[in-house]
Design an enzyme around this catalytic site. Structure first.
Site, PDB file in Angstrom:
ATOM      1  N   GLY A   1       0.839  -1.161  -0.005  1.00  0.00           N
ATOM      2  CA  GLY A   1      -0.122   0.051   0.111  1.00  0.00           C
ATOM      3  C   GLY A   1       0.855   1.455   0.005  1.00  0.00           C
ATOM      4  O   GLY A   1       0.175   2.326  -0.284  1.00  0.00           O
TER       5      GLY A   1
ATOM      6  N   TYR B   1       0.216  -1.282 -12.516  1.00  0.00           N
ATOM      7  CA  TYR B   1      -1.118  -1.209 -12.909  1.00  0.00           C
ATOM      8  C   TYR B   1      -1.202  -0.391 -14.163  1.00  0.00           C
ATOM      9  O   TYR B   1      -2.254   0.355 -14.615  1.00  0.00           O
ATOM     10  CB  TYR B   1      -2.045  -0.540 -11.988  1.00  0.00           C
ATOM     11  CG  TYR B   1      -1.827  -1.230 -10.590  1.00  0.00           C
ATOM     12  CD1 TYR B   1      -2.467  -2.353 -10.404  1.00  0.00           C
ATOM     13  CD2 TYR B   1      -0.884  -0.497  -9.461  1.00  0.00           C
ATOM     14  CE1 TYR B   1      -2.396  -2.880  -9.166  1.00  0.00           C
ATOM     15  CE2 TYR B   1      -0.856  -1.164  -8.283  1.00  0.00           C
ATOM     16  CZ  TYR B   1      -1.491  -2.437  -8.265  1.00  0.00           C
ATOM     17  OH  TYR B   1      -1.353  -3.326  -6.976  1.00  0.00           O
TER      18      TYR B   1
ATOM     19  N   GLU C   1       4.129  -6.619   1.416  1.00  0.00           N
ATOM     20  CA  GLU C   1       3.756  -7.108   0.077  1.00  0.00           C
ATOM     21  C   GLU C   1       3.503  -5.936  -0.830  1.00  0.00           C
ATOM     22  O   GLU C   1       2.621  -5.457  -1.635  1.00  0.00           O
ATOM     23  CB  GLU C   1       2.360  -7.652  -0.041  1.00  0.00           C
ATOM     24  CG  GLU C   1       2.280  -9.053   0.801  1.00  0.00           C
ATOM     25  CD  GLU C   1       1.073  -9.628   0.863  1.00  0.00           C
ATOM     26  OE1 GLU C   1       0.029  -8.998   0.747  1.00  0.00           O
ATOM     27  OE2 GLU C   1       0.703 -10.610   1.552  1.00  0.00           O
ATOM     28  N   PRO C   2       4.835  -5.044  -0.993  1.00  0.00           N
ATOM     29  CA  PRO C   2       4.887  -3.901  -2.059  1.00  0.00           C
ATOM     30  C   PRO C   2       4.703  -4.249  -3.243  1.00  0.00           C
ATOM     31  O   PRO C   2       5.113  -5.212  -3.909  1.00  0.00           O
ATOM     32  CB  PRO C   2       6.368  -3.242  -1.615  1.00  0.00           C
ATOM     33  CG  PRO C   2       7.133  -4.565  -1.388  1.00  0.00           C
ATOM     34  CD  PRO C   2       6.241  -5.448  -0.570  1.00  0.00           C
ATOM     35  N   GLY C   3       4.071  -3.373  -4.166  1.00  0.00           N
ATOM     36  CA  GLY C   3       3.843  -3.588  -5.610  1.00  0.00           C
ATOM     37  C   GLY C   3       4.117  -2.423  -6.255  1.00  0.00           C
ATOM     38  O   GLY C   3       5.297  -2.108  -6.868  1.00  0.00           O
ATOM     39  N   ARG C   4       3.074  -1.406  -6.344  1.00  0.00           N
ATOM     40  CA  ARG C   4       3.378  -0.048  -6.921  1.00  0.00           C
ATOM     41  C   ARG C   4       4.824   0.603  -6.546  1.00  0.00           C
ATOM     42  O   ARG C   4       5.472   1.212  -7.151  1.00  0.00           O
ATOM     43  CB  ARG C   4       2.246   0.865  -6.655  1.00  0.00           C
ATOM     44  CG  ARG C   4       2.122   2.307  -7.022  1.00  0.00           C
ATOM     45  CD  ARG C   4       0.909   3.128  -6.376  1.00  0.00           C
ATOM     46  NE  ARG C   4      -0.109   2.565  -6.119  1.00  0.00           N
ATOM     47  CZ  ARG C   4      -1.319   2.855  -6.948  1.00  0.00           C
ATOM     48  NH1 ARG C   4      -0.868   3.545  -7.877  1.00  0.00           N
ATOM     49  NH2 ARG C   4      -2.318   2.346  -6.641  1.00  0.00           N
TER      50      ARG C   4
ATOM     51  N   CYS D   1     -12.867   5.637 -28.628  1.00  0.00           N
ATOM     52  CA  CYS D   1     -13.942   6.397 -28.951  1.00  0.00           C
ATOM     53  C   CYS D   1     -14.694   6.377 -27.523  1.00  0.00           C
ATOM     54  O   CYS D   1     -15.862   5.892 -27.496  1.00  0.00           O
ATOM     55  CB  CYS D   1     -15.056   5.933 -29.924  1.00  0.00           C
ATOM     56  SG  CYS D   1     -14.321   5.906 -31.878  1.00  0.00           S
ATOM     57  N   GLU D   2     -14.192   7.254 -26.583  1.00  0.00           N
ATOM     58  CA  GLU D   2     -14.688   7.472 -25.323  1.00  0.00           C
ATOM     59  C   GLU D   2     -14.193   8.847 -25.056  1.00  0.00           C
ATOM     60  O   GLU D   2     -12.963   9.075 -25.060  1.00  0.00           O
ATOM     61  CB  GLU D   2     -14.299   6.459 -24.123  1.00  0.00           C
ATOM     62  CG  GLU D   2     -14.608   5.093 -24.471  1.00  0.00           C
ATOM     63  CD  GLU D   2     -15.869   4.714 -23.947  1.00  0.00           C
ATOM     64  OE1 GLU D   2     -16.579   5.351 -23.336  1.00  0.00           O
ATOM     65  OE2 GLU D   2     -16.340   3.396 -24.326  1.00  0.00           O
TER      66      GLU D   2
END
Length: 452
Positions: free
Chosen positions: A264, A398, A298-301, A369-370
């Site tokens: 986190g 991500y 549990e680091p990710g980002r 097309c958004e």
């Protein structure tokens, strides 16, 4: 509640500040923007755009910094398990394996990716609220290190699987501490109304229930309150509550030897103050360090987001009324975070000459097309002509892992930089691959064409 995925207060950083704040980036007067020792213009020319580029040296440096912070706080029994969901490319996982890092997985696919990359099952933790019986059978059969159980119902499922396999499985109980992580609502996971973990007032009873079940060895607790957390206050609150629960469980005669602290910790995407690793380690040490526990992180980002960029080329710049639009060949199908979270990413021209030009406000958009296919609004950028290349920063987490082929857009290529060399780690998806898994029923091809 603070929204650290969206726009931040105050002035946005300019191009020079974005580069200066990222030690893995430099602007060479001749070669342009460099990631570690490689010119991004070279990769864009060789592979085309859009293209993901990751820096192996950046990941290693961040792993070393986190390890140093933990050791500095005398947390010698803290172990890192990379959150695979942040970026599951085999090359990224291979770096983690070579550095001796474990993995935190949330699906059978992630589990098998980690194994394929060389991370042994003995260093893999299985998290997630919706593990199936098939998932649990696979994990148990491979000798997984630990399963983080999220409900009483999952305990019963896992006990039956373990007993049928003749195994005893190490587990921890994920608790929901009802702590506001002060982050975006869509990535908050530790409040009472969130789907994750076991309700705080039921935790002791569920832990006691786990201790009665065959095939399970309850060893401790797990907690994860959310992602992109920039303040230490939520961590201190959650870890403090967990520490108190550890003491109550021990007083009731239960064995508690480990706590999985989740991940986190956030990063500054723009002008936010970077969270201090020293302060994070101190929060761990002050709340859990004196309890004789093995701690898991549990680091990710934090590990991989700053290591990656998304390269994109300008298709055209257009003026519509009072608004200037820079249309890129990358889109929300490549990087969905701005559309999903209103997330802010720095955008830097790759050419040194382009970067030095006078700036005006522009909306940076993709071709999907958004209206939501927008990377930035009112961003101060130079005038960029067709084929100018830009780097969208901090896209290593991500990003590619959440990509899709919406609008029949092939998946982008990817490269890994390591010092002054680079290699292609994913070729650009071929157009025909978009329909390679599809078939047309025979009766449709045999039907006569109607007349309209």
């Amino acid at each position: 509640m603070a929204d650290h995925e969206g726009l931040f207060p105050g002035a946005e950083p300019d191009i020079a500040a974005l580069i200066a704040d990222r030690p893995n980036l430099t602007m060479d007067p001749a070669d342009g923007l460099m990631l570690e020792g490689v010119a991004l213009a070279t990769i864009a020319r060789d592979l085309g755009t859009p293209c993901w580029v990751y820096g192996a040296g950046t990941i290693r440096a961040r792993l070393a910094a986190l390890g140093d912070a933990l050791r500095g706080a005398k947390l010698d029994h803290a172990h890192i398990h990379y959150a695979v969901k942040a970026n599951d490319h085999l090359a990224i996982l291979a770096i983690m394996a070579a550095e001796g890092v474990g993995a935190d997985v949330v699906s059978a696919g992630e589990f098998q990716r980690a194994l394929k990359a060389g991370i042994p099952a003995s260093r893999i933790v299985f998290s997630g609220v919706g593990k199936t019986v098939a998932d649990l059978r696979l994990a148990v059969s491979e000798g997984i290190a630990q399963i983080n159980v999220e409900s009483r119902e999952e305990l019963a499922m896992l006990s039956a699987v373990a007993e049928a396999a003749g195994r005893v499985v190490d587990i921890v109980i994920r608790v929901n501490p009802d702590v506001d992580a002060e982050t975006h609502a869509k990535i908050t996971t530790g409040r009472a109304e969130n789907k994750f973990g076991i309700a705080w007032d039921e935790a002791e009873a569920v832990y006691g229930y786990a201790a009665t079940l065959p095939g399970l060895r309850a060893l401790g607790l797990a907690v994860h309150i959310g992602s992109q957390i920039l303040s230490m206050a939520p961590f201190r609150a959650a870890f403090g509550r967990v520490g108190e629960l550890v003491e109550r469980l021990r007083a009731s005669g239960h064995m508690v030897t480990r706590v999985d602290c989740g991940g986190g910790i956030g990063i500054p995407y723009g002008a936010e103050a970077a969270p201090s690793l020293g302060d994070f380690a101190a929060a761990l040490a002050e709340t859990l360090g004196g309890l004789g526990l093995d701690l898991m992180l549990e680091p990710g980002r934090w590990l991989v987001a700053p290591a990656g960029v998304l390269l994109a080329s300008v298709v055209l710049a257009k003026q519509t009324g009072t608004r200037r639009f820079i249309v890129l060949d990358a889109a929300m199908n490549d990087l969905v975070r701005p559309a999903m979270y209103d997330a802010w990413h720095g955008i830097v021209p790759v050419s040194a000459m382009d970067s030095a030009g006078p700036v005006t406000a522009a909306d940076v958009v993709g071709p999907v097309c958004e209206t939501g296919d927008t990377f930035a609004r009112d961003r101060m950028l130079p005038l960029l002509g067709p084929e100018a290349v830009v780097a969208i920063l901090d896209a290593g987490a991500y990003g590619a892992v959440m990509s899709s082929t919406y609008n029949a857009r092939p998946l982008a290529a990817a490269a890994l930089v390591d010092g002054d060399r680079y290699a292609v780690i994913s070729p650009r998806q071929d157009i025909a691959a978009l329909w390679s898994r599809e078939t047309v029923p025979e009766w449709l091809s045999d039907a006569a064409a109607p007349s309209y």
